[in-house]
Design a protein around this motif. Structure first.
Motif, PDB file in Angstrom:
ATOM      1  N   ALA A  80      -3.735   6.203   0.319  1.00 20.35           N
ATOM      2  CA  ALA A  80      -2.832   5.933   1.435  1.00 20.35           C
ATOM      3  C   ALA A  80      -3.606   6.088   2.733  1.00 20.35           C
ATOM      4  N   ALA A  81      -3.189   5.340   3.752  1.00 17.84           N
ATOM      5  CA  ALA A  81      -3.887   5.399   5.033  1.00 17.84           C
ATOM      6  C   ALA A  81      -3.385   6.537   5.905  1.00 17.84           C
ATOM      7  N   VAL A  82      -2.045   6.671   6.022  1.00 14.83           N
ATOM      8  CA  VAL A  82      -1.466   7.685   6.906  1.00 14.83           C
ATOM      9  C   VAL A  82      -0.280   8.345   6.217  1.00 14.83           C
ATOM     10  N   VAL A  83       0.176   9.439   6.800  1.00 12.73           N
ATOM     11  CA  VAL A  83       1.390  10.108   6.347  1.00 12.73           C
ATOM     12  C   VAL A  83       2.591   9.459   7.021  1.00 12.73           C
ATOM     13  N   ALA A 115      -8.402   1.743   1.023  1.00  9.88           N
ATOM     14  CA  ALA A 115      -8.573   1.157  -0.317  1.00  9.88           C
ATOM     15  C   ALA A 115     -10.022   1.089  -0.769  1.00  9.88           C
ATOM     16  N   ALA A 116     -10.975   1.345   0.112  1.00  7.40           N
ATOM     17  CA  ALA A 116     -12.393   1.134  -0.211  1.00  7.40           C
ATOM     18  C   ALA A 116     -12.832   1.782  -1.522  1.00  7.40           C
ATOM     19  N   PRO A 117     -12.421   3.021  -1.828  1.00  3.45           N
ATOM     20  CA  PRO A 117     -12.876   3.618  -3.098  1.00  3.45           C
ATOM     21  C   PRO A 117     -12.285   2.953  -4.340  1.00  3.45           C
ATOM     22  N   LEU A 118     -11.259   2.143  -4.163  1.00  2.30           N
ATOM     23  CA  LEU A 118     -10.577   1.531  -5.304  1.00  2.30           C
ATOM     24  C   LEU A 118     -11.124   0.146  -5.661  1.00  2.30           C
ATOM     25  N   ILE A 119     -11.930  -0.418  -4.787  1.00  6.61           N
ATOM     26  CA  ILE A 119     -12.354  -1.803  -4.942  1.00  6.61           C
ATOM     27  C   ILE A 119     -13.268  -1.962  -6.155  1.00  6.61           C
ATOM     28  N   LEU A 236       0.150   1.760   3.156  1.00  7.04           N
ATOM     29  CA  LEU A 236      -0.086   2.128   4.544  1.00  7.04           C
ATOM     30  C   LEU A 236       0.300   3.586   4.773  1.00  7.04           C
ATOM     31  N   ALA A 237       1.482   3.981   4.295  1.00  7.59           N
ATOM     32  CA  ALA A 237       1.978   5.335   4.572  1.00  7.59           C
ATOM     33  C   ALA A 237       2.499   5.985   3.305  1.00  7.59           C
TER      34      ALA A 237
END
Length: 257
Positions: A80-83, A115-119, A236-237
């Motif tokens: 997730a990007a933000v809370v 998402a970078a670690p999931l690519i 996103l959240a």
């Protein structure tokens, strides 16, 4: 020309409209009120975990929150990007209900970074779909705006219609966890026209918010049943509990799941 446009239309904070140095930025006040998820977070659902912000390497890769230790998640990994609180919540609602389509690009950039670690190679990027009636009312799918940016920034195939809602579901607001999962059960399916390209490939599911994970679970089951090699999720959240620390989800309103 670009410099002239900046004089006429100077960059504004995504959260409050105050002047900022560059496009897609937050002012200092909004930055302080927006909790980005970094460091120690659940590897399965992306919720922040206690333990500090520096534990983001291999030591944190296998950490799971209390919910993911109890609830079986059909997907492989999540971020997730933000809370979903403060400025993060306001931005989600502005994108989703405030017709702020201009937020799709910068917020999608946040999602792409998370998402970078999931690519993975040959990965397909797909958004959580809206039911046709809801799409007709809203005119756009906010998850598709985000997933388009994720696919563009990582050079992956974007399949905005990979999944479809097979039935209309009731709003998730104020429902218990069990009711949310029951409401979404078998509510999605892979679009027949896309079934062939899915076989044996990993998929990255994108949505605006995750609370219980019921929506992501329903979509993941549909993708795996249709032959996807694996499914990862990014939002996103991420909603967190109002009490009891940041180690699980909270049941909140706003038609999220």
């Amino acid at each position: 020309m670009k410099a002239a446009l900046r004089v006429i239309y100077p960059p504004q904070c995504l959260g409050c409209g105050a002047g900022v140095d560059g496009d897609g930025a937050l002012c200092p006040s909004c930055w302080r009120d927006c909790e980005f998820v970094g460091g120690c977070a659940c590897a399965r659902c992306g919720v922040p975990l206690p333990g500090g912000g520096s534990d983001s390497g291999a030591d944190a890769a296998g950490l799971l929150c209390d919910d993911c230790l109890i609830v079986t998640r059909p997907w492989h990994a999540g971020r997730a990007a933000v809370v979903y609180d403060g400025v993060g919540r306001r931005l989600v609602l502005a994108l989703k209900h405030g017709d702020r389509l201009d937020l799709g690009r910068p917020l999608g950039g946040w999602v792409a970074q998370a998402a970078a670690p999931l690519i993975r190679p040959e990965m397909i990027v797909a958004p959580i779909p809206l039911h046709p009636r809801r799409l007709l009312r809203r005119k756009f799918n906010q998850a598709a705006l985000l997933s388009a940016q994720v696919s563009r920034q990582h050079g992956l195939q974007h399949a905005p219609t990979l999944l479809a809602r097979t039935r209309a579901t009731l709003p998730q607001d104020h429902r218990s966890r069990a009711e949310r999962f029951a409401n979404l059960a078998e509510a999605m399916a892979v679009t027949p026209a896309h079934a062939a390209m899915l076989a044996g490939r990993p998929v990255l599911l994108v949505d605006d918010v995750m609370a219980s994970g019921a929506t992501m679970a329903a979509a993941t089951h549909a993708l795996l049943a249709a032959g996807a090699a694996s499914v990862s999720v990014v939002v996103l959240a991420r909603a967190v509990r109002e009490t009891g620390g940041r180690n699980g989800t909270m049941e909140i309103g706003g038609a999220i799941s």
